[in-house]
Write a protein that holds these residues in place. Structure first.
Motif, mmCIF file in Angstrom:
data_model
loop_
_atom_site.group_PDB
_atom_site.id
_atom_site.type_symbol
_atom_site.label_atom_id
_atom_site.label_comp_id
_atom_site.label_asym_id
_atom_site.label_seq_id
_atom_site.Cartn_x
_atom_site.Cartn_y
_atom_site.Cartn_z
ATOM 1 N N ASN A 201 0.842 -1.193 0.000
ATOM 2 C CA ASN A 201 0.000 0.000 0.000
ATOM 3 C C ASN A 201 0.880 1.248 0.000
ATOM 4 N N LYS A 202 0.526 2.234 -0.806
ATOM 5 C CA LYS A 202 1.381 3.405 -1.005
ATOM 6 C C LYS A 202 1.515 4.293 0.228
ATOM 7 N N LYS A 203 0.717 4.051 1.273
ATOM 8 C CA LYS A 203 0.892 4.872 2.475
ATOM 9 C C LYS A 203 2.123 4.443 3.273
ATOM 10 N N TYR A 204 2.692 3.301 2.884
ATOM 11 C CA TYR A 204 3.907 2.809 3.538
ATOM 12 C C TYR A 204 5.103 2.963 2.606
ATOM 13 N N ARG A 205 6.273 3.143 3.204
ATOM 14 C CA ARG A 205 7.516 3.083 2.450
ATOM 15 C C ARG A 205 8.373 1.989 3.083
ATOM 16 N N VAL A 206 8.595 0.919 2.327
ATOM 17 C CA VAL A 206 9.303 -0.241 2.846
ATOM 18 C C VAL A 206 10.795 -0.135 2.526
ATOM 19 N N HIS A 207 11.630 -0.364 3.537
ATOM 20 C CA HIS A 207 13.080 -0.349 3.386
ATOM 21 C C HIS A 207 13.601 -1.762 3.631
ATOM 22 N N THR A 208 14.196 -2.346 2.604
ATOM 23 C CA THR A 208 14.665 -3.724 2.687
ATOM 24 C C THR A 208 16.118 -3.770 3.159
ATOM 25 N N CYS A 209 16.614 -4.978 3.356
ATOM 26 C CA CYS A 209 18.006 -5.156 3.793
ATOM 27 C C CYS A 209 18.917 -5.725 2.710
ATOM 28 N N HIS A 210 18.353 -6.154 1.563
ATOM 29 C CA HIS A 210 19.184 -6.901 0.622
ATOM 30 C C HIS A 210 19.090 -6.466 -0.839
ATOM 31 N N ASP A 211 18.334 -5.436 -1.165
ATOM 32 C CA ASP A 211 18.276 -5.003 -2.562
ATOM 33 C C ASP A 211 19.646 -4.484 -2.999
ATOM 34 N N ILE A 212 20.094 -4.858 -4.181
ATOM 35 C CA ILE A 212 21.430 -4.479 -4.645
ATOM 36 C C ILE A 212 21.563 -2.968 -4.846
ATOM 37 N N SER A 213 20.450 -2.272 -5.049
ATOM 38 C CA SER A 213 20.521 -0.822 -5.283
ATOM 39 C C SER A 213 20.783 -0.021 -4.021
ATOM 40 N N LEU A 214 20.704 -0.659 -2.868
ATOM 41 C CA LEU A 214 20.843 0.058 -1.604
ATOM 42 C C LEU A 214 22.260 0.619 -1.437
ATOM 43 N N LYS A 215 22.333 1.772 -0.793
ATOM 44 C CA LYS A 215 23.631 2.386 -0.509
ATOM 45 C C LYS A 215 23.558 3.101 0.831
#
Length: 220
Positions: A201-215
């Protein structure tokens, strides 16, 4: 309203590969996906709250661009001794092994996850266990979800216009949310699917631990 003393940082400490079948339910066992390893740091008033401790070793994985999670804190001007709290989302090796570096911190972990995680936590550390949920403050809450493992948790951070979710391993990559596909590694598939359904749902912003794009960067 966002409080001025709340900020959140993502700290990347390594990269590796994971089979598609582990990242996505129904994925190929022959295809491999590049992944990141990150921890999150919440600065709230005089507290420095680390979400997951990360690891110093990762048996079975070829780690690249690796730095100890305790070392990467230097990127935001902190040391391991400055950490006041460590929230362990779950007790899998890459999320808890390096907890030994944070001797001044209270370790928060769900009761259901503590039994498998206690071997990593030095005996003289202060431990706070919880069932179902635990509030760090009015804006920060730990929620036991138990999709990925028996007592796996997520962290909810409320800001003025967004509810941020630090997902632990309830989903591995941004594509899990974008494509509404749960991970291929789960303790309870129904809860894993429910996580994807709710937090896409767009009211949330999910932050993952393993996406390669993360910095390494400030996210709040």
């Amino acid at each position: 309203m966002v409080k001025e003393d709340l900020s959140v940082y993502r700290l990347k400490y390594a990269e590796s590969m994971l089979s598609e079948s582990m990242v996505f339910d129904g994925g190929s066992t022959e295809k491999y996906i590049p992944i990141s390893f990150v921890v999150y740091l919440i600065k709230y008033g005089n507290r420095n709250i680390l979400v997951d401790a990360g690891c110093d070793t990762m048996p079975g994985f070829q780690m690249r661009k690796f730095y100890s999670p305790a070392f990467v804190l230097r990127n935001i001007g902190l040391s391991a001794e400055d950490i006041t709290d460590v929230i362990v989302t779950h007790s899998h090796h890459d999320h808890i092994e390096a907890v030994k570096h944070f001797s001044n911190a209270v370790v928060h972990i769900s009761k259901s996850e503590y039994e498998s995680g206690k071997k990593y936590i030095p005996n003289d550390f202060e431990i706070s266990t919880f069932k179902d949920e635990y509030s760090i403050c009015s804006q920060i809450k730990i929620l036991e979800w138990a999709g990925h493992s028996k007592g796996s948790s997520i962290v909810e951070i409320k800001t003025q216009d967004t509810i941020h979710i630090l997902a632990g391993d309830e989903c591995y990559t941004n594509a899990n949310i974008e494509n509404k596909i749960c991970t291929g590694l789960f303790f309870n598939k129904e809860k894993s699917n429910l996580f994807i359904k709710k937090y896409s749902n767009k009211k949330y912003r999910v932050h993952t631990c393993h996406d390669i794009s993360l910095k390494t960067e400030r996210i709040i």
